[in-house]
Design a protein around this motif. Structure first.
Motif, PDB file in Angstrom:
ATOM      1  N   ARG A   1       0.858  -1.181   0.000  1.00  5.13           N
ATOM      2  CA  ARG A   1       0.000   0.000   0.000  1.00  5.13           C
ATOM      3  C   ARG A   1       0.897   1.234   0.000  1.00  5.13           C
ATOM      4  NH1 ARG A   1      -2.950  -3.624  -0.703  1.00  5.13           N
ATOM      5  NH2 ARG A   1      -5.067  -3.983   0.092  1.00  5.13           N
TER       6      ARG A   1
ATOM      7  N   TRP B   1       0.997   3.854   1.841  1.00  7.96           N
ATOM      8  CA  TRP B   1       1.446   4.298   3.163  1.00  7.96           C
ATOM      9  C   TRP B   1       2.525   3.408   3.760  1.00  7.96           C
ATOM     10  CZ3 TRP B   1      -3.675   2.844   2.164  1.00  7.96           C
ATOM     11  CH2 TRP B   1      -4.061   1.601   2.665  1.00  7.96           C
TER      12      TRP B   1
ATOM     13  N   SER C   1       4.175  11.577   3.989  1.00 11.51           N
ATOM     14  CA  SER C   1       3.804  11.721   2.584  1.00 11.51           C
ATOM     15  C   SER C   1       4.804  11.015   1.687  1.00 11.51           C
ATOM     16  CB  SER C   1       3.746  13.208   2.204  1.00 11.51           C
ATOM     17  OG  SER C   1       2.799  13.908   2.987  1.00 11.51           O
TER      18      SER C   1
ATOM     19  N   THR D   1       1.149  19.542   4.067  1.00 11.72           N
ATOM     20  CA  THR D   1       0.363  18.320   4.215  1.00 11.72           C
ATOM     21  C   THR D   1       0.309  17.984   5.693  1.00 11.72           C
ATOM     22  OG1 THR D   1       2.226  16.778   4.089  1.00 11.72           O
ATOM     23  CG2 THR D   1       1.247  17.487   1.999  1.00 11.72           C
TER      24      THR D   1
ATOM     25  N   ASN E   1      -1.037  14.914   8.766  1.00 19.69           N
ATOM     26  CA  ASN E   1      -1.571  13.598   9.081  1.00 19.69           C
ATOM     27  C   ASN E   1      -2.632  13.675  10.175  1.00 19.69           C
ATOM     28  OD1 ASN E   1      -0.028  14.190  11.300  1.00 19.69           O
ATOM     29  ND2 ASN E   1       1.108  12.271  11.321  1.00 19.69           N
TER      30      ASN E   1
ATOM     31  N   VAL F   1      -8.136   9.438   9.811  1.00 15.21           N
ATOM     32  CA  VAL F   1      -7.713   9.817   8.467  1.00 15.21           C
ATOM     33  C   VAL F   1      -7.977   8.648   7.519  1.00 15.21           C
ATOM     34  CG1 VAL F   1      -5.762  10.481   7.027  1.00 15.21           C
ATOM     35  CG2 VAL F   1      -5.956  11.397   9.343  1.00 15.21           C
ATOM     36  N   LYS F   2      -8.623   8.923   6.388  1.00 19.02           N
ATOM     37  CA  LYS F   2      -8.909   7.898   5.397  1.00 19.02           C
ATOM     38  C   LYS F   2      -8.187   8.235   4.103  1.00 19.02           C
ATOM     39  CE  LYS F   2     -13.545   7.071   7.272  1.00 19.02           C
ATOM     40  NZ  LYS F   2     -15.004   7.096   6.957  1.00 19.02           N
ATOM     41  N   LEU F   3      -7.764   7.196   3.393  1.00 21.07           N
ATOM     42  CA  LEU F   3      -7.099   7.390   2.102  1.00 21.07           C
ATOM     43  C   LEU F   3      -8.053   6.946   1.004  1.00 21.07           C
ATOM     44  CD1 LEU F   3      -4.475   8.145   0.615  1.00 21.07           C
ATOM     45  CD2 LEU F   3      -3.795   5.770   0.791  1.00 21.07           C
TER      46      LEU F   3
END
Length: 280
Positions: free
Chosen positions: A125, A127, A254, A268, A270, A278-280
């Motif tokens: 992923r 992240w 990031s 940016t 978090n 926090v959702k991506l």
């Protein structure tokens, strides 16, 4: 032994948009890309099995003895030894994940499958790139600096802490900076530049011909790839290369690909203003 790094189709999609323009193994995490890690540890050049439109830039080379390795898996000493010893026609797996196969002829079955028992680091992923970056910097630092001597810090106005954890490649320039490697290594690539007033806390990696602009604050677990320029405040982020964040602003948790330019004042975060998940 010919090494080919293949893209797992599901992982490639999960790593978009980065994998629109590169194989999974061309992702930078730590100091090196995943492909560069395998090349150094296997002692040979690798080629790529990826999307057809990427194959011209990232070609695949086949030979009589082909070792196919999942390009999302980061190597370590135990994994490399296991992969090298993989018998002809066998598959190496971790639960449902295919790690590697050598000259496969038959479909996977209980008779030709070996289960890898040790932990692995997999970039599955976006992240994961910054979450695993600190550990990968440390592994790459050990790999790149073993048996070598760092160039010295000659500037009398530069403060150094944890000098044994700092490695400076030839041609790198450091002026009136603070390098604190007590909590993790600091690696400065060939011909890189640390300008006046920069404060860096490890773990940190700066690529070849990259530059940290004056007055920047670089928190730990950060990578700035080759030919990039970074200023302002940066924390736990990865810049693949050929990208700029040259001015003030905050870049945290990031990942920047290549040929990215962040204008002055870009921030940016978090943390959401309402402290929600926090959702991506």
């Amino acid at each position: 032994m010919n090494v080919i790094l293949f893209d797992d189709p599901n992982l490639r999609v999960a790593l978009l948009p980065f994998t629109f323009t590169r194989p999974v193994s061309a992702i930078r995490i730590g100091i090196l890309t995943i492909a560069e890690k395998w090349e150094r540890r296997m002692g040979t050049e690798v080629s790529f099995k990826t999307e057809p439109y990427l194959q011209k830039k990232f070609p695949m080379v086949s030979a009589l003895d082909n070792l196919m390795i999942n390009g999302a898996v980061c190597p370590d000493d135990l994994l490399v030894d296991t992969v090298k010893a993989l018998p002809d026609g066998y598959y190496l797996v971790k639960q449902t994940l295919l790690i590697a196969t050598r000259n496969p002829e038959d479909e996977m079955s209980a008779q030709n499958t070996i289960e890898y028992q040790n932990p692995i680091t997999i970039v599955d992923r976006p992240w994961r790139i910054f979450r695993e970056n600190a550990n990968q910097i440390k592994l790459d630092f050990k790999l790149l600096t073993a048996g070598r001597e760092s160039a010295p810090v000659t500037d009398r106005h530069t403060a150094v802490y944890g000098e044994e954890n700092i490695f400076i490649e030839p041609g790198a320039t450091v002026l009136a900076a603070v390098l604190n490697a007590q909590s993790g290594p600091i690696y400065l690539g060939k011909n890189s530049i640390i300008q006046e007033g920069v404060v860096i806390r490890g773990s940190f990696a700066l690529g070849e011909n990259a530059q940290i602009n004056m007055g920047a604050k670089i928190r730990g677990d950060t990578t700035v790839g080759p030919y990039s320029k970074v200023g302002g405040e940066v924390s736990n982020s990865v810049v693949f290369g050929n990208s700029n964040k040259a001015h003030d602003g905050y870049l945290g948790n990031s990942v920047l690909g290549e040929w990215v330019n962040l204008g002055a004042g870009t921030n940016t975060s978090n943390l959401k203003n309402n402290y929600d998940t926090v959702k991506l």
